[in-house]
Design a protein around this motif. Sequence first.
Motif, mmCIF file in Angstrom:
data_model
loop_
_atom_site.group_PDB
_atom_site.id
_atom_site.type_symbol
_atom_site.label_atom_id
_atom_site.label_comp_id
_atom_site.label_asym_id
_atom_site.label_seq_id
_atom_site.Cartn_x
_atom_site.Cartn_y
_atom_site.Cartn_z
ATOM 1 N N LEU A 145 -36.460 13.310 151.554
ATOM 2 C CA LEU A 145 -35.514 12.221 151.719
ATOM 3 C C LEU A 145 -35.993 10.994 150.953
ATOM 4 O O LEU A 145 -37.176 10.915 150.579
ATOM 5 C CB LEU A 145 -35.360 11.877 153.209
ATOM 6 C CG LEU A 145 -34.929 13.011 154.147
ATOM 7 C CD1 LEU A 145 -34.988 12.539 155.591
ATOM 8 C CD2 LEU A 145 -33.540 13.514 153.788
ATOM 9 N N PRO A 146 -35.123 10.022 150.698
ATOM 10 C CA PRO A 146 -35.565 8.787 150.038
ATOM 11 C C PRO A 146 -36.629 8.062 150.865
ATOM 12 O O PRO A 146 -36.681 8.188 152.089
ATOM 13 C CB PRO A 146 -34.268 7.959 149.947
ATOM 14 C CG PRO A 146 -33.166 8.968 150.011
ATOM 15 C CD PRO A 146 -33.668 10.052 150.922
ATOM 16 N N GLY A 147 -37.471 7.301 150.177
ATOM 17 C CA GLY A 147 -38.485 6.509 150.862
ATOM 18 C C GLY A 147 -39.688 7.302 151.302
ATOM 19 O O GLY A 147 -40.332 6.955 152.300
ATOM 20 N N SER B 256 -33.890 21.936 165.979
ATOM 21 C CA SER B 256 -33.900 20.478 165.814
ATOM 22 C C SER B 256 -34.537 20.089 164.483
ATOM 23 O O SER B 256 -35.292 20.856 163.884
ATOM 24 C CB SER B 256 -34.666 19.816 166.970
ATOM 25 O OG SER B 256 -36.021 20.261 166.981
ATOM 26 N N THR B 257 -34.195 18.883 164.027
ATOM 27 C CA THR B 257 -34.729 18.351 162.773
ATOM 28 C C THR B 257 -35.433 17.038 163.059
ATOM 29 O O THR B 257 -34.914 16.179 163.785
ATOM 30 C CB THR B 257 -33.609 18.129 161.745
ATOM 31 O OG1 THR B 257 -32.934 19.372 161.486
ATOM 32 C CG2 THR B 257 -34.176 17.597 160.439
ATOM 33 N N MET B 258 -36.614 16.878 162.485
ATOM 34 C CA MET B 258 -37.391 15.671 162.690
ATOM 35 C C MET B 258 -37.685 15.025 161.345
ATOM 36 O O MET B 258 -37.980 15.709 160.365
ATOM 37 C CB MET B 258 -38.698 15.988 163.423
ATOM 38 C CG MET B 258 -39.600 14.785 163.671
ATOM 39 S SD MET B 258 -41.119 15.251 164.542
ATOM 40 C CE MET B 258 -40.452 15.844 166.095
ATOM 41 N N GLU B 259 -37.605 13.711 161.299
ATOM 42 C CA GLU B 259 -37.910 12.970 160.082
ATOM 43 C C GLU B 259 -39.326 12.413 160.180
ATOM 44 O O GLU B 259 -39.672 11.751 161.163
ATOM 45 C CB GLU B 259 -36.907 11.831 159.888
ATOM 46 C CG GLU B 259 -37.117 11.048 158.592
ATOM 47 C CD GLU B 259 -36.066 9.966 158.405
ATOM 48 O OE1 GLU B 259 -36.457 8.831 158.067
ATOM 49 O OE2 GLU B 259 -34.876 10.268 158.623
ATOM 50 N N VAL B 260 -40.153 12.692 159.168
ATOM 51 C CA VAL B 260 -41.541 12.240 159.176
ATOM 52 C C VAL B 260 -41.890 11.672 157.810
ATOM 53 O O VAL B 260 -41.183 11.903 156.816
ATOM 54 C CB VAL B 260 -42.520 13.394 159.511
ATOM 55 C CG1 VAL B 260 -42.224 13.981 160.866
ATOM 56 C CG2 VAL B 260 -42.482 14.465 158.423
ATOM 57 N N SER B 261 -42.992 10.941 157.763
ATOM 58 C CA SER B 261 -43.531 10.477 156.481
ATOM 59 C C SER B 261 -44.266 11.630 155.812
ATOM 60 O O SER B 261 -44.845 12.481 156.478
ATOM 61 C CB SER B 261 -44.494 9.313 156.709
ATOM 62 O OG SER B 261 -45.243 9.042 155.528
ATOM 63 N N GLU B 262 -44.239 11.668 154.483
ATOM 64 C CA GLU B 262 -44.931 12.737 153.774
ATOM 65 C C GLU B 262 -46.437 12.691 154.015
ATOM 66 O O GLU B 262 -47.138 13.687 153.812
ATOM 67 C CB GLU B 262 -44.638 12.682 152.277
ATOM 68 C CG GLU B 262 -45.179 11.472 151.553
ATOM 69 C CD GLU B 262 -44.933 11.545 150.048
ATOM 70 O OE1 GLU B 262 -44.370 12.558 149.594
ATOM 71 O OE2 GLU B 262 -45.316 10.594 149.345
ATOM 72 N N ASN B 263 -46.946 11.540 154.462
ATOM 73 C CA ASN B 263 -48.366 11.414 154.764
ATOM 74 C C ASN B 263 -48.736 12.021 156.112
ATOM 75 O O ASN B 263 -49.923 12.163 156.425
ATOM 76 C CB ASN B 263 -48.791 9.937 154.737
ATOM 77 C CG ASN B 263 -48.640 9.312 153.362
ATOM 78 O OD1 ASN B 263 -48.883 9.971 152.349
ATOM 79 N ND2 ASN B 263 -48.237 8.054 153.313
ATOM 80 N N ASP B 264 -47.717 12.364 156.914
ATOM 81 C CA ASP B 264 -47.983 12.913 158.246
ATOM 82 C C ASP B 264 -48.283 14.409 158.233
ATOM 83 O O ASP B 264 -48.724 14.963 159.241
ATOM 84 C CB ASP B 264 -46.786 12.660 159.168
ATOM 85 C CG ASP B 264 -46.611 11.182 159.480
ATOM 86 O OD1 ASP B 264 -47.612 10.456 159.418
ATOM 87 O OD2 ASP B 264 -45.469 10.779 159.768
ATOM 88 N N ILE B 265 -48.006 15.073 157.101
ATOM 89 C CA ILE B 265 -48.234 16.512 157.014
ATOM 90 C C ILE B 265 -48.986 16.841 155.726
ATOM 91 O O ILE B 265 -49.009 16.042 154.789
ATOM 92 C CB ILE B 265 -46.919 17.320 157.064
ATOM 93 C CG1 ILE B 265 -46.114 17.087 155.782
ATOM 94 C CG2 ILE B 265 -46.102 16.967 158.293
ATOM 95 C CD1 ILE B 265 -44.944 18.020 155.637
#
Length: 221
Positions: free
Chosen positions: A187-189, A199-208
């Motif tokens: 996703l952007p950002g 379910s779908t969860m939005e996370v920062s790319e740094n979290d995984i």
Amino acid sequence: MGKDKILPFEYLKGSDFTDNLKRITKSKTLLEMSDLLNVPKQTFSTWNTHNRTSHELMVRLHLALGIPIEDMALSDEERAKLPNRPAVATASTVTPAPVSQAKPQPKQTDTVILPSVCLTNGKLIDTGEIPYATRRINKYDLEGADVIEVETNEAIFLVNQDIKSAVSGKYLVDIDGHLSINHIQRLPGKKLAIIFGDSTMEVSENDIEVVGKVVVEMRKG
């Protein structure tokens, strides 16, 4: 009176194994040894990373060139434990193929040996190695890629570990030390949408941490 137990030796693994193979085959680099043995360079890198050895390759070199198994499998200390070790020729007669030599076209029966693991309770369990048809690997443009087979209760996946950034598709990911295979959409950002079941969860790319991308999926019927 019972026989004495035959216990396993401490076999060479990882970089100790591949460095020994380079010495035995008189290969200067992993790329040169890759051309000689028709094994993708990234396979050697995977063995080094995951501290593996290849019994198939040792048997192949022994049958084709007469190189003693103990010279490929064991360290000097372990070889010294062998009783009545015969004096046989080593790899002095092995002449690596020139790096510039054209690589032969694979036969229909040629195989590539891939590391195989089982994904259970968030952990990867080493289950050894498994052969795949070279023509299948080439069909999916995986020649030279760092590929492993990952088996779960639902499916078998081929994961390209060279891909470390998620864009869109299924990926093997590490979340807080637990591994799983999930569908991810960027996703952007610098955000990622990860699907967990329904379910779908939005996370920062740094979290995984992306371990690799699923490039082939084989589901049970």
